[in-house]
Each structure stands twice: as C-alpha cells, then as structure tokens.
Design an enzyme around this catalytic site. Structure first.
Site, PDB file in Angstrom:
ATOM      1  N   LYS A   1      -2.990  -1.868  -5.978  1.00  0.00           N
ATOM      2  CA  LYS A   1      -2.388  -2.618  -4.580  1.00  0.00           C
ATOM      3  C   LYS A   1      -3.460  -2.490  -3.408  1.00  0.00           C
ATOM      4  O   LYS A   1      -4.045  -1.181  -3.569  1.00  0.00           O
ATOM      5  CB  LYS A   1      -1.103  -1.857  -4.243  1.00  0.00           C
ATOM      6  CG  LYS A   1      -0.151  -2.399  -3.144  1.00  0.00           C
ATOM      7  CD  LYS A   1       1.029  -1.876  -2.769  1.00  0.00           C
ATOM      8  CE  LYS A   1       1.729  -2.434  -1.684  1.00  0.00           C
ATOM      9  NZ  LYS A   1       3.105  -1.819  -1.388  1.00  0.00           N
TER      10      LYS A   1
ATOM     11  N   SER B   1       7.134  -4.599  -0.966  1.00  0.00           N
ATOM     12  CA  SER B   1       5.920  -5.108  -0.517  1.00  0.00           C
ATOM     13  C   SER B   1       4.867  -5.041  -1.636  1.00  0.00           C
ATOM     14  O   SER B   1       3.822  -5.772  -1.600  1.00  0.00           O
ATOM     15  CB  SER B   1       5.081  -4.240   0.789  1.00  0.00           C
ATOM     16  OG  SER B   1       4.968  -3.076   0.453  1.00  0.00           O
TER      17      SER B   1
ATOM     18  N   SER C   1       9.443  -0.505  -1.500  1.00  0.00           N
ATOM     19  CA  SER C   1       8.161  -1.367  -1.957  1.00  0.00           C
ATOM     20  C   SER C   1       7.889  -1.329  -3.448  1.00  0.00           C
ATOM     21  O   SER C   1       7.249  -2.475  -3.623  1.00  0.00           O
ATOM     22  CB  SER C   1       7.099  -1.316  -0.961  1.00  0.00           C
ATOM     23  OG  SER C   1       7.450  -1.927   0.327  1.00  0.00           O
TER      24      SER C   1
END
Lengths: 487, 488, 112
Positions: free
Chosen positions: A84, A159, A183
C-alpha cells in the site's frame, strides 16, 4: 505461462519453484505483465527493475539451497507482493495517494517492508489507496479511484482499495494494507479476499505514514488464509524503532480450532438486522452452518459499542490533524505553485497544504476543532473516555466467548459516487469495523458468500487482544465449515 | 522601584541535557571533540525521525529520564513514577513535525524548592515542575527567505518552571546562578550559556503592594546570561510601572531583550495567543521511573553547590566569594576537589592558596583563551605543588604566575619548571644582606624619602635589589629587610 | 454562527458557521476556497451532530483510553549514537528530499 493464472497460494508457488516448473523471474514477469495495464487503477507505482532484481536474488537463494526453498530463513521467497502506498520502500516513490507527496521518494524502508524483503518477498509496486488512508471506498485518491475487480462501476472499498483489488484480480499474490477503522477488512470483504488487522502493537508502524497513531495497524490481504497468516507471521514482532510496539509471542498461524463447542458471540449492537438483505442472508447462513458444526452461537452485550463511529470520528481525526501537520513543503513534498507569492509564513504553509484533498482537509478541520481550547474536554477527552467503555465492553464479552462474529459492512460493494454526497453516510459504513481499532483487538474479514450479482460478502471475526493465532485458527475452521477448500 | 509597587516574577529555564543522543532518535546530541552543534554544517546532524519524515516514530532516550529525575531530586521535587508526553501543536519552519513533543498535564517532576543567598539574605523559591521536551531547529531570516537548520531539532531539554515567588531582579539572577551550578555539578548539562544550553524566560508583572491579585504578565524570552536577565527584568518592571502609573494597561505579550540598548522589545509576532491543542502523544508510552532506579540515582547525587560552599567555608576556610566562584564553574570545582584529595589534613591551609589561584589567574586565563580546563596538560597535582611551593616561600608570587603559565602549556612538573627556569627565590639572609646594603648605599636620596614617610619609593629599592639578584631575591623578605635597616 | 444550544439538555448541537471554519482553517494552515468553506460547514456540522450523542454517555470516573499499549510497551532505548557513517548517509538521504536548499539549509522562499 498460462498456468500462472491458477496460482492461488504461497505453498503452491514454492512447490513450483522447487519442482522447477516456475522461476521467480518468470513469476515476477507474469505479475508485472498483469499489473502494468493497471486495468483497475490499483497501482500508483510499479518497481519493475527493482522487482526483477529481487527475483534474480531469489533465484540465487534457491540455487544455493540446492533448489529448495529455505523456508526457515526465506519463508516468502519469490512471493510477488504489492505494498500500500502509505508504507515506505526506500528509493521508491511514496505518494499516500496525495498531490502533497506526488514526487516524494522514501529515504528509508518501513520495518514491515524490510522484514518481507529479508524473507525473500518481491515488491512489485505501490498500491492505490484513499488519500492518507482516509476513506472507505478508494474514491479519495488524487490518482483516481480504484475499480472493483469484477464490477468496474463499483468501488473496491477503502482505504486499502488498491491492495484488495490487486490481490483479487491476480495482479499480485499477496498485499500489505493498513487498517485504522476497517481499511483492510472492508475492501477485503468487498473484493472477496482475506484481510487481517492484527492486535495493536503486534506489527510495526515504523514506516507507515501515520493517520491515527493509536488505531493504525498494518496487515495482509491474500486469497487464502494460509498466505495471510504467513505474511502476518513475517511482519510481526517487536520493533525498537516504535515505542508502541509489543513483543508478543510469534504467530504460527496454521492451527485449526475445534468447531464443536466453540463459543461464538453475536452482539445485538452489531446486528445485521438493518443491513442489506444479501448481508442478512450471508450472516444467517453463517450462523446456521456454525450451529450445525457444533459451535455455540451466543448473544453478547456490547452496550456502548453503538457510540463507536462517534468516538472514532473524534479520536481518529484529532490524531490525524496533528500527524499531518508535518506536511508543509519545507523539508519534503510538493510546493504549490502559489507558494512563491505567499506574503507570510502562514500563507506559505497554508497554500502548500491546500494540495490535500477535500476529505483530508475536512478531517483536519474536525480534528483541530476537537482539540481546540474550550472544546477538547468535551470532544477529545470525552471521546477517549467512551473509548475506554467500548474497550471494556469488548474485553468483557471476549472473556465469555472465543470470538465475536459480525458483518464487515452493511452492504456488498456499492456503486462509485453512491456515498460521496454526504461524508457522514460514508462514515457510518464503518460501524462494524471501527470497534476493533478502538479496543486494539485483532479482527479479520473472511469471504463467506456472494450475492445474486456475484458480489462478495465477508464475515468479520474479532478476537481477544494478543490472541491473533487463535483468531486465525478459528477463521480456518470457519472456512472449513463454509465448505470451500481454502488451502 | 517605587514604594507603591511590587514586582512578581516567575522563571522558566530551558536546560539542554548532556546526553549522547537526541531525545527521540539516535542522532548525536554531543558532536565529537568538544565542538558544538552550532559548528556543524547545516542539516548534517539529522535523520528521518528528527527531520519529521512521514512514517517516522519517536523512541525515548532512557538517559533523559535519569537526568531529569536527578534535577528533580536535587531540587527536592516529587518524581512521578509515570509521566506523560504531550504534543504542543503549532506551525513554524524549524518545527519539523508541526508539533513539539513536550509534557503537559503530568510532568516528570513537581513541587520542589531552591534556597539561595541574595543581598537581602536567604531566599527560597518553589519549583512548580520540571518537564522533558525536545528542542526545535534553528531558523535564520536572510534576505527575506527563511533558512532552516535542524541539527538541533530533537536535542533533549528539561524545562524548570518556578512559582512567581521572586520579587526582585537580582534575586532572579542569583537563583539562576545557583540553578546553573546545580545542573553543571550534577553533570546533566554543560550549562554553556553562549551556546544557548541554559536559557531563561522571565514572566514579569507588577501590582500595588498589598494587592493579592496578580497584574498582567509579560514574558521576556530567551535571555542567556545572568546579568542580562537581571537587567531585562529591571527594565521590564520599570516599564510596567510607568505604564500603570500613566493609567494604561500592561499588554499581555512576549518580549525580547535588546542587550545593547538594555531594553525589552515587543515581538512583532502574531502568534501571541496560540492555541497549542495539547493532547497526550499516542506514539509514546509514559516515561517510567522505578523505585529502584530512583534510589540508585539518589545515591549517585554529588555534593551540591550549596552544601559544598558551606563545607569549603567551614572546613577549608575559604571566603564566601571564592567558594561561590569555585562552585559556579564545574571544571574549576572538579580540579579544586581533586586537589583537596591530594593534600594532607595538616596541609588544609593550602586550600586557600589553591582557591586563590583558581579564582584569580586560572579564571582569567580560561576566559581569555576560551579553552576547557580538562583539555589542558595542567592537573590538580600541579596546583597542589604550586601552593606548597608558595607557602614554603620557595618561589615568589611572580614565580607562581610564571610556573603556572608554564605548566598550563607544557604540563611539566612544578619542580622541573622551577629548576628549568630558575624560579627559586633566595630567602637566605646572609646572601641578601650584602646586596641590600649595597643598593641602599647607592641610593641615599631614596632612602631619605623612605625615612620621611614616602612609602612608595620602597618599590624602586626592592626593584633594584631584584635586578641585581637576577630576580631571584624573595621580594617580601627584601622589603622587610629594607624597612628594618631604615628603621634602625 | 456560534453555538445554538438545544433545549434538550442531553445534547448540545454546535453549528460552526463560516467564520468558525475560517478560523479553524487558519489554525490548521489550510487555505480553503470559498466554495470549500461553504460546503465544509454543513458537512462538519452534520458530523458533529452525530458526535453529539457522546454527551449522553455517563463518563464520570472513567479514565480516558489513549492507547491500547500505554501500560504494556517498554518504549525506551539506550543512549547510544549511530555511527558517523550512518549519520552521514541518513542526513544525505534526508537532504535529497528537500525542495530547496542553500548550503545545506532548507529554504522557505522570501515572503513578499
């Protein structure tokens, strides 16, 4: 290498390396080929040369070890991973999906990345996210929204939307995400993959761009529980670079809990009565399957958990407003073109920080408000006290059951733009996931079923603080009960 | 100061701790070879943590807890077994994270006191708290631009806050001298004023005598000399009295001290009423002090300046002045104490002589040459030998000075130096008498002047005798001999 | 503008208004366009409206929960500096990220 499309797990990958069927370079090249078109907009940066170099090194390791994967020292040898883009990889651009860090090159690597790469993992690139991890649908990225892997008009969740989508679509084998209010779990559920948020303190936060320091955790997303567990085992462990890092006993992650007599708590405060019909169906079928297998499904009470969203959107935004103060364009990061005409230092800072997106700005304003003089007692302090009550509720309940079961989200993946009109509507989507972050307990999302449209629905398991191993073993037996081979 | 008004003063002292590393990262806080942080090339003494890069986290240097606790013990404070770090949020280019990590609601030490001497007698001031915090970097404005140097960012500080117990400017200055002596004696700070390692903010207000409410407070920031603190406070008190007398209100603000003009000036900063939005730092856990550690640190406390001064005066016969100068300078104090270890009980009369050397010639040379006593080849043993030689009249006071200068540079033993440079003075009457007689015979006019009471001329006569003995005659003895001769 | 106190004593709903948002923006060093101030206001009010439910929770005698690990984690390190070489390397890498430097110092350009 068409057979690579059938690649589902690390175990399978390592068997293929050992049999010589595949090589790390071929595998890496395959995944880079899958990722490059960026069909889902899951990737912000691909590190092609770097990844191929790592693949060569992996081949050296294999050779030196007589063609066998040295699982003790390199448990993730030649495993293609996505990271990420709020986790630092030295020498590689890290944007946090923000114009603020559009060209920022990380000067060091996150501890979790160092551990993965020491274990032989190959970093394919950096995955898209909601800007600074603030969002539930990956629609808040300055690099464009991420598409749902099977339904492009829908969102993959956020997210860690890029992480979930890339794993689900086979653009990488496993991925790292981060979870502050859901997330990892939310996108995992929407995309039909496994996502694990460990006990707070188990996995190092050094190198994770902080959103809400007392809530953030890094965790794996994968198509199999085994893979998620293996990645988690590698990244876990005390880190001297983090004060809030715990030295918890290591994870083996391979056990399977006995379903008979397993006590599964179902809280009415996290009930699925108000959820979409497909979610209700999934949860009912889960409960039924558990009972058939001999588990006890027990109602538990979490009276203050209903305040979780309110607490979260005070505590998280307060910490975030402070964590993001370092972005001022002085020592790193982008400068606004208007900065040269600033008439004061205040203006210089303010103009640069206007590079943040709307959601980030909103949360900073909210956080500044909650901490401001005259309001901090009523907002920040009060929220922190209610947080204590929520943590107590979960702690009490978990002393009488082995795990708590709930949905991950009230609906399956929704359409892009559906919840962007009113931020509060998006926030309320986190109601099932936020409590685990507030209490610091481990939680995971396990794919359970698909609805009539083929959209995945996950179930959430929460466990006792520190008992991540046990939670994984319970998840494994859930998977067995679900009736699909999870590997 | 007018009879109607009284001043109410409180101090906040920032002391840089002499640890090896910064408070939250492993960057050096002490550059090698006695250089100072200001000597280093800009931004060469930092890392991604103290530069506030994304994803970095603070980890506390365990030594700062020890140093802060020792300061607290020396000041009689309660040491909190757990103290909490808080973020002080504000924006400035030299504040890399956009917040300073400090302590707010629960600091490491609370409620101590310090007694000290002033011209009005003994005074005692309460120390409200001592807390840990990180220093910011330095920003310099040049040609309109702001240049930021973060070498200093993250260096550990303690902030010592007093209650507003002071009533006089000189009282505040005395307190600071005493506090400075304590932190340097403890070894927790080098107390270097020029480097800004010991800085004082003064909070000053005035009110009518007898009034219990406090007047409006003005802060005078960052004065780093005791004399200037005294002057700044004096000026500020007078200024505020004038304002009040004229019927206006004192503005609550922050001011700086212009040492050239001796005035305080308003800072044109708009951040006068900053809302720091303090909250406990979620990246840190409480600083912990165990009972064992505290007991150990308590037992490690050295003799503090006040106790030392009393002992110097009562046991060694030093004057209050000398005792004060010695305890005010750590290097000198260490040399003095070591020297005392080298003399026998019956030689304690040497203490005064050694003290004189240290407070006189040595202090002067140290100032002049800007060196550290520890870096020189001269040792405590040298001072003992010098004092012995002087007491035995082996060398004259001029000889002492010359021998000191020599040992200062070469480190050679005093005996060697005396031999080498022929510093032994002649104190033997039979060898001196002829010379005295000769000189007095050659200068009858001066002898007459002396007889008639013009005492100054004795210097000339002594000088002549010194010349003829190649400087080796014992001048004090010669003087005695001249007087005797003249009287007879 | 300002606070409007609900007659129901259990909840006080704050409405921030554009002046308040502007002040918060200054405090946060965010330059907001007019349209942002206009849209953020009601959105933030709506969120604070939801948050207001916390005022009805009984919190007397409850210690605030600031971190899951405050009691457990060790959190200190030895006072040992990194090597000169590591210091040089680290400082160099940090410097490489700077948008503008003058003889090593980070530069904030002249304000008009």
């Amino acid at each position: 290498m068409s057979k690579l499309d059938s690649l589902k797990s690390i175990r399978q990958l390592h068997q293929a390396y050992e049999s010589g069927e595949w090589t790390p370079t071929a595998v890496t090249q395959h995944f880079l080929d899958q990722a490059r078109p960026n069909r889902l907009n899951a990737w912000i940066t691909l590190c092609e040369q770097r990844a191929l170099n790592q693949a060569s090194l992996a081949e050296e390791v294999l050779k030196l070890n007589g063609g066998k994967v040295p699982r003790a020292t390199h448990p993730l040898l030649g495993v293609p991973m996505g990271i990420k883009d709020n986790l630092a990889v030295e020498g590689v651009r890290m944007t946090c999906a923000s114009r603020m860090l559009e060209s920022y090159i990380a000067p060091y690597s996150a501890t979790v990345v160092e551990r993965l790469e020491s274990a032989g993992a190959i970093t394919l690139g950096k995955l898209n996210l909601d800007e600074f991890a603030m969002g539930g649908s990956n629609e808040n990225s300055a690099f464009g929204r991420v598409l749902h892997p099977t339904h492009p008009d829908r969102i993959p969740g956020g997210s860690s939307g890029g992480s979930a989508a890339a794993v689900a679509a086979g653009e990488c084998l496993v991925a790292l995400g981060s979870d502050t209010g859901g997330s990892i779990r939310l996108p995992a559920s929407y995309c039909g993959v496994f996502g694990v948020k460990p006990t707070y303190g188990r996995v190092s936060r050094s190198g994770l761009v902080a959103f809400a320091s007392s809530l953030d955790q890094v965790g794996p997303l994968a198509r199999s529980l085994d893979d998620a567990a293996q990645v988690l085992a590698v990244i876990s462990g005390h880190d001297p670079l983090e004060s809030t890092s715990l030295g918890l006993p290591p994870i083996a992650g391979m056990g399977e809990a006995e379903m008979k007599g397993l006590r599964v708590g179902v809280p009415q405060e996290l009930s699925w009565l108000g959820a979409a019909p497909s979610v209700r169906e999934a949860m009912e079928s889960c409960v039924e399957a558990l009972r058939s297998a001999g588990a006890e499904v027990i109602p538990v009470s979490l009276p203050r958990v209903k305040h979780s969203i309110a607490v979260y959107y005070v505590v998280a935004v307060s910490e975030a407003s402070s964590n993001l103060s370092r972005f001022d364009g002085v020592r790193y990061g982008s400068r606004s073109p208007h900065a040269v005409s600033a008439r004061s230092l205040e203006e210089f800072h303010s103009v640069n920080r206007s590079l943040f997106g709307a959601e980030v700005k909103r949360r900073i304003l909210l956080g500044t408000f909650s901490l401001s003089s005259g309001y901090s007692d009523e907002y920040f302090l009060r929220a922190a006290k209610v947080r204590a009550l929520i943590a107590d509720d979960l702690d009490s309940a978990l002393s009488s059951v082995d795990c708590i079961l709930s949905p991950v989200a009230p609906t399956p993946a929704f359409r892009a733009g559906e919840k962007t009109k009113d931020p509060l509507e998006m926030y309320l989507n986190d109601l099932y996931t936020v409590p685990a972050n507030l209490a610091g307990i481990p939680a995971l999302s396990l794919p359970w079923s698909r609805d009539a449209d083929g959209l995945s629905i996950g179930v959430q398991l929460m466990g006792r603080s520190g008992a991540d191993d046990q939670l994984l073993s319970i998840a494994r037996s859930f998977g067995r009960v679900r009736g699909e081979d999870l590997v | 100061m007018s009879l109607e008004f009284e001043a109410v003063i409180g101090l906040e002292v920032h002391v840089q701790l002499a640890t090896e590393t910064k408070i939250f990262c492993a960057c050096p806080a002490k550059p090698p070879q006695g250089r100072s942080i200001s000597d280093l090339a800009p931004n060469s003494n930092l890392c991604s943590v103290c530069a506030g890069h994304p994803g970095t986290l603070p980890v506390l240097n365990e030594r700062v807890i020890e140093f802060a606790a020792k300061a607290g013990l020396a000041l009689g404070c309660k040491i909190n077994s757990e103290s909490i770090f808080a973020r002080k949020n504000y924006f400035y280019p030299d504040l890399p994270k956009g917040y300073q990590i400090s302590q707010y609601e629960l600091p490491i030490c609370e409620w101590g006191s310090l007694s000290f001497e002033t011209q009005r007698g003994s005074s005692q001031v309460q120390v409200r708290r001592i807390h840990l915090e990180e220093d910011a970097g330095k920003s310099v404005h040049e040609g309109g631009a702001t240049l930021v140097n973060l070498n200093r960012a993250g260096v550990p500080l303690i902030e010592i806050v007093t209650e507003p117990d002071f009533r006089y400017a000189d009282e505040a200055a005395e307190f600071l001298r005493e506090l400075h002596g304590i932190v340097t004696t403890l070894g927790i700070s080098d107390g270097n004023l020029q480097e800004g390692n010991f800085r004082c903010d003064s909070n000053v207000s005035v009110r009518l005598k007898g009034e219990s409410r406090l007047g409006t407070r003005v802060e005078v920031k960052n004065v780093n000399s005791f004399r200037f603190v005294e002057k700044a406070i004096e000026y500020e008190i007078a200024r505020q009295i004038e304002v009040v007398k004229s019927g206006a209100r004192v503005v609550q603000e922050t001011r700086t001290f212009d040492s050239d003009r001796g005035v305080t000036l308003s800072m044109r900063s708009k951040e006068q009423a900053e809302d720091y939005r303090y909250f406990p730092d979620p990246d840190l856990v409480p600083a912990r002090v165990s009972t064992n550690a505290l007991a150990r640190w308590r037992s490690e406390l050295p003799e503090l300046p006040q106790a030392k001064r009393r002992r110097y005066q009562s046991e060694l016969g030093l004057s209050a002045y000398d005792a004060g100068v010695i305890t005010g300078n750590r290097s000198i104090m260490m040399v003095f104490d070591s020297a005392m270890q080298l003399i026998a009980k019956q030689e304690s009369n040497l203490a005064k002589g050694i003290a004189n050397l240290l407070t006189g010639e040595v202090s002067r040379k140290l100032n002049e040459e800007s060196v550290a006593l520890e870096d020189l080849p001269i040792t405590p043993a040298h001072f003992v030998d010098l004092a012995r030689a002087a007491a035995a009249q082996v060398i004259s006071s001029a000889g002492v000075k010359q021998a000191l200068n020599n040992a200062w540079k070469t480190g050679e033993s005093i005996d060697t130096i005396i031999e080498k440079h022929g510093l032994k003075q002649v104190s033997d009457l039979s060898s001196l008498e002829p010379v005295v007689a000769q000189v007095l015979a050659e200068y009858p006019a001066q002898v007459d002047e002396l007889k008639s009471g013009k005492d100054k001329v004795i210097g000339f006569l002594v000088g002549q005798i010194m010349k003829r003995t190649g400087g080796k005659a014992n001048p004090a003895l010669v003087q005695q001999m001249i007087r005797k001769w003249v009287e007879s | 503008m300002g606070a409007s106190v609900n007659q129901d004593l259990k909840s006080t709903t704050l409405q921030l208004g554009t002046e308040r948002i502007s002040k918060l923006a200054l405090m946060s060093r965010l330059k907001l366009e007019d349209h942002e101030i206009e849209s953020f206001g009601p959105q933030i009010d709506s969120i604070l409206g939801h948050v207001a439910e916390l005022q009805s929770v009984v919190v007397e005698g409850v210690e605030p929960f600031l971190s899951p690990v405050s009691k457990m984690a060790e959190g200190t390190r030895e006072d040992r500096p990194r090597s000169n070489e590591a210091l040089r390397e680290g400082a160099r890498k940090v410097g490489a990220c700077a948008p503008q430097q003058l003889e090593g110092a980070f530069v904030v350009p002249p304000v008009l």
